[in-house]
Motif scaffolding. Sequence first.
Motif, PDB file in Angstrom:
ATOM      1  N   CYS A  34       0.822  -1.213   0.000  1.00 36.79           N
ATOM      2  CA  CYS A  34       0.000   0.000   0.000  1.00 36.79           C
ATOM      3  C   CYS A  34       0.851   1.256   0.000  1.00 36.79           C
ATOM      4  O   CYS A  34       1.758   1.392   0.826  1.00 36.79           O
ATOM      5  N   ILE A  35       0.542   2.138  -0.917  1.00 38.63           N
ATOM      6  CA  ILE A  35       1.090   3.484  -0.903  1.00 38.63           C
ATOM      7  C   ILE A  35      -0.111   4.414  -1.015  1.00 38.63           C
ATOM      8  O   ILE A  35      -0.868   4.341  -1.987  1.00 38.63           O
ATOM      9  N   PHE A  36      -0.318   5.250   0.010  1.00 35.93           N
ATOM     10  CA  PHE A  36      -1.446   6.177   0.006  1.00 35.93           C
ATOM     11  C   PHE A  36      -0.952   7.601  -0.057  1.00 35.93           C
ATOM     12  O   PHE A  36       0.002   7.978   0.630  1.00 35.93           O
ATOM     13  N   LEU A  37      -1.629   8.415  -0.860  1.00 28.34           N
ATOM     14  CA  LEU A  37      -1.467   9.857  -0.846  1.00 28.34           C
ATOM     15  C   LEU A  37      -2.700  10.391  -0.128  1.00 28.34           C
ATOM     16  O   LEU A  37      -3.827  10.194  -0.594  1.00 28.34           O
ATOM     17  N   LEU A  38      -2.496  11.040   1.022  1.00 36.96           N
ATOM     18  CA  LEU A  38      -3.597  11.492   1.872  1.00 36.96           C
ATOM     19  C   LEU A  38      -3.670  13.008   1.865  1.00 36.96           C
ATOM     20  O   LEU A  38      -2.684  13.682   2.179  1.00 36.96           O
ATOM     21  N   CYS A  39      -4.846  13.544   1.528  1.00 36.38           N
ATOM     22  CA  CYS A  39      -5.027  14.988   1.483  1.00 36.38           C
ATOM     23  C   CYS A  39      -5.415  15.506   2.865  1.00 36.38           C
ATOM     24  O   CYS A  39      -6.412  15.058   3.440  1.00 36.38           O
ATOM     25  N   ASP A  40      -4.614  16.450   3.372  1.00 34.18           N
ATOM     26  CA  ASP A  40      -4.894  17.049   4.681  1.00 34.18           C
ATOM     27  C   ASP A  40      -6.075  18.007   4.638  1.00 34.18           C
ATOM     28  O   ASP A  40      -6.628  18.341   5.687  1.00 34.18           O
ATOM     29  N   GLU A  41      -6.490  18.443   3.460  1.00 33.75           N
ATOM     30  CA  GLU A  41      -7.602  19.388   3.329  1.00 33.75           C
ATOM     31  C   GLU A  41      -8.952  18.679   3.261  1.00 33.75           C
ATOM     32  O   GLU A  41      -9.830  18.940   4.056  1.00 33.75           O
ATOM     33  N   CYS A  42      -9.114  17.785   2.276  1.00 33.17           N
ATOM     34  CA  CYS A  42     -10.428  17.168   2.050  1.00 33.17           C
ATOM     35  C   CYS A  42     -10.542  15.748   2.590  1.00 33.17           C
ATOM     36  O   CYS A  42     -11.627  15.181   2.629  1.00 33.17           O
ATOM     37  N   GLY A  43      -9.419  15.158   3.002  1.00 32.63           N
ATOM     38  CA  GLY A  43      -9.452  13.811   3.575  1.00 32.63           C
ATOM     39  C   GLY A  43      -9.430  12.687   2.559  1.00 32.63           C
ATOM     40  O   GLY A  43      -9.559  11.517   2.929  1.00 32.63           O
ATOM     41  N   SER A  44      -9.262  13.002   1.277  1.00 31.78           N
ATOM     42  CA  SER A  44      -9.246  11.949   0.267  1.00 31.78           C
ATOM     43  C   SER A  44      -7.977  11.096   0.384  1.00 31.78           C
ATOM     44  O   SER A  44      -6.966  11.540   0.920  1.00 31.78           O
ATOM     45  N   ALA A  45      -8.077   9.891  -0.125  1.00 36.62           N
ATOM     46  CA  ALA A  45      -6.933   8.976  -0.145  1.00 36.62           C
ATOM     47  C   ALA A  45      -6.815   8.396  -1.541  1.00 36.62           C
ATOM     48  O   ALA A  45      -7.775   7.855  -2.075  1.00 36.62           O
ATOM     49  N   THR A  46      -5.643   8.544  -2.123  1.00 43.39           N
ATOM     50  CA  THR A  46      -5.363   7.958  -3.424  1.00 43.39           C
ATOM     51  C   THR A  46      -4.383   6.817  -3.204  1.00 43.39           C
ATOM     52  O   THR A  46      -3.364   6.987  -2.552  1.00 43.39           O
ATOM     53  N   HIS A  47      -4.738   5.657  -3.728  1.00 43.98           N
ATOM     54  CA  HIS A  47      -3.904   4.470  -3.578  1.00 43.98           C
ATOM     55  C   HIS A  47      -3.044   4.328  -4.822  1.00 43.98           C
ATOM     56  O   HIS A  47      -3.551   4.337  -5.942  1.00 43.98           O
ATOM     57  N   LEU A  48      -1.737   4.243  -4.632  1.00 46.85           N
ATOM     58  CA  LEU A  48      -0.798   4.081  -5.742  1.00 46.85           C
ATOM     59  C   LEU A  48      -0.150   2.712  -5.698  1.00 46.85           C
ATOM     60  O   LEU A  48       0.036   2.132  -4.631  1.00 46.85           O
ATOM     61  N   ASP A  49       0.235   2.246  -6.863  1.00 41.57           N
ATOM     62  CA  ASP A  49       1.045   1.036  -6.973  1.00 41.57           C
ATOM     63  C   ASP A  49       2.401   1.458  -7.490  1.00 41.57           C
ATOM     64  O   ASP A  49       2.510   2.000  -8.588  1.00 41.57           O
ATOM     65  N   ASP A  50       3.428   1.263  -6.694  1.00 40.34           N
ATOM     66  CA  ASP A  50       4.792   1.532  -7.120  1.00 40.34           C
ATOM     67  C   ASP A  50       5.659   0.466  -6.470  1.00 40.34           C
ATOM     68  O   ASP A  50       6.158   0.628  -5.360  1.00 40.34           O
ATOM     69  N   ASP A  51       5.789  -0.642  -7.176  1.00 40.76           N
ATOM     70  CA  ASP A  51       6.498  -1.783  -6.613  1.00 40.76           C
ATOM     71  C   ASP A  51       7.973  -1.501  -6.390  1.00 40.76           C
ATOM     72  O   ASP A  51       8.593  -2.116  -5.518  1.00 40.76           O
ATOM     73  N   ALA A  52       8.548  -0.570  -7.156  1.00 41.64           N
ATOM     74  CA  ALA A  52       9.960  -0.232  -6.953  1.00 41.64           C
ATOM     75  C   ALA A  52      10.141   0.423  -5.583  1.00 41.64           C
ATOM     76  O   ALA A  52      11.044   0.063  -4.820  1.00 41.64           O
ATOM     77  N   LEU A  53       9.273   1.369  -5.256  1.00 43.95           N
ATOM     78  CA  LEU A  53       9.360   2.060  -3.968  1.00 43.95           C
ATOM     79  C   LEU A  53       9.067   1.112  -2.801  1.00 43.95           C
ATOM     80  O   LEU A  53       9.865   0.986  -1.874  1.00 43.95           O
ATOM     81  N   SER A  54       7.938   0.438  -2.861  1.00 47.68           N
ATOM     82  CA  SER A  54       7.590  -0.452  -1.746  1.00 47.68           C
ATOM     83  C   SER A  54       8.556  -1.635  -1.669  1.00 47.68           C
ATOM     84  O   SER A  54       8.863  -2.117  -0.578  1.00 47.68           O
ATOM     85  N   GLY A  55       9.064  -2.073  -2.820  1.00 48.94           N
ATOM     86  CA  GLY A  55      10.045  -3.159  -2.821  1.00 48.94           C
ATOM     87  C   GLY A  55      11.339  -2.758  -2.135  1.00 48.94           C
ATOM     88  O   GLY A  55      11.941  -3.558  -1.420  1.00 48.94           O
ATOM     89  N   SER A  56      11.749  -1.510  -2.316  1.00 47.71           N
ATOM     90  CA  SER A  56      12.942  -1.011  -1.631  1.00 47.71           C
ATOM     91  C   SER A  56      12.738  -0.994  -0.122  1.00 47.71           C
ATOM     92  O   SER A  56      13.629  -1.363   0.642  1.00 47.71           O
ATOM     93  N   VAL A  57      11.551  -0.565   0.314  1.00 43.80           N
ATOM     94  CA  VAL A  57      11.234  -0.556   1.748  1.00 43.80           C
ATOM     95  C   VAL A  57      11.214  -1.982   2.284  1.00 43.80           C
ATOM     96  O   VAL A  57      11.778  -2.280   3.332  1.00 43.80           O
ATOM     97  N   ARG A  58      10.576  -2.877   1.532  1.00 45.27           N
ATOM     98  CA  ARG A  58      10.503  -4.292   1.925  1.00 45.27           C
ATOM     99  C   ARG A  58      11.906  -4.888   2.053  1.00 45.27           C
ATOM    100  O   ARG A  58      12.234  -5.546   3.038  1.00 45.27           O
ATOM    101  N   ASN A  59      12.764  -4.651   1.056  1.00 45.00           N
ATOM    102  CA  ASN A  59      14.134  -5.183   1.076  1.00 45.00           C
ATOM    103  C   ASN A  59      14.938  -4.631   2.245  1.00 45.00           C
ATOM    104  O   ASN A  59      15.674  -5.374   2.906  1.00 45.00           O
TER     105      ASN A  59
END
Length: 152
Positions: free
Chosen positions: A103-128
Motif C-alpha cells: 500500500c502506498i497512500f497519498l492522503l489529502c490534509d484538506e479534504c481527507g481523500s486517499a489515493t492508492h498508488l502502486d509503485d512496486d519499486a518504492l515499496s520493494g525497496s522498503v521491503r528489502n
Amino acid sequence: MAAHHHHEHAGEDLTSAAKSTLEQAGEQWTDMRSTIFDALAEVKKPASAYDIAERVSELRGKRVAPNSVYRILDLFVKTNLARRVESANAYIANSHPGCLHDCIFLLCDECGSATHLDDDALSGSVRNAAQKAGFGDVRPVIEVRGKCGECD
C-alpha cells in the motif's frame, strides 16, 4: 517486485470480485459481510469502523456494533478486499481485490481523500531494507500527506 497492471472494479463488478476473492480464501460471503463491504465501497474517503457501523445500522434497520464491523474489516484487509489507512485508523475498499501488492497512500490534509498508488519499486525497496534489518513477514504501508490536486 516488478511493475504490474490490474483491472479496476466498480459497482456490482467490485462486489462480485470481492465475493470471489473472499471465497477463494476459504471464507464465506455472508449477508453481514456483503452489507459491510457495500457500505465501505460506497464511501469515497477512508471510513472508520464506527462510520461503517452507522451506515450498516441504517441499511439493516437495527444497531450494528462497531466491534463486529472491526472484525469483518480486519478479515477484509487480511484477504485483500480492503486497505487500512494506518494513520487514520480508517479503511477503503480495494478496487482490485485479486491483486496483491503493498500500500502506498497519498492522503489529502484538506479534504481527507486517499489515493492508492502502486509503485512496486518504492515499496520493494522498503521491503528489502526491512528484510535486511532482520524483519520477517514485512508488509510495507507508505502514507504521504499533503494537498491533493483538487485542494491545491
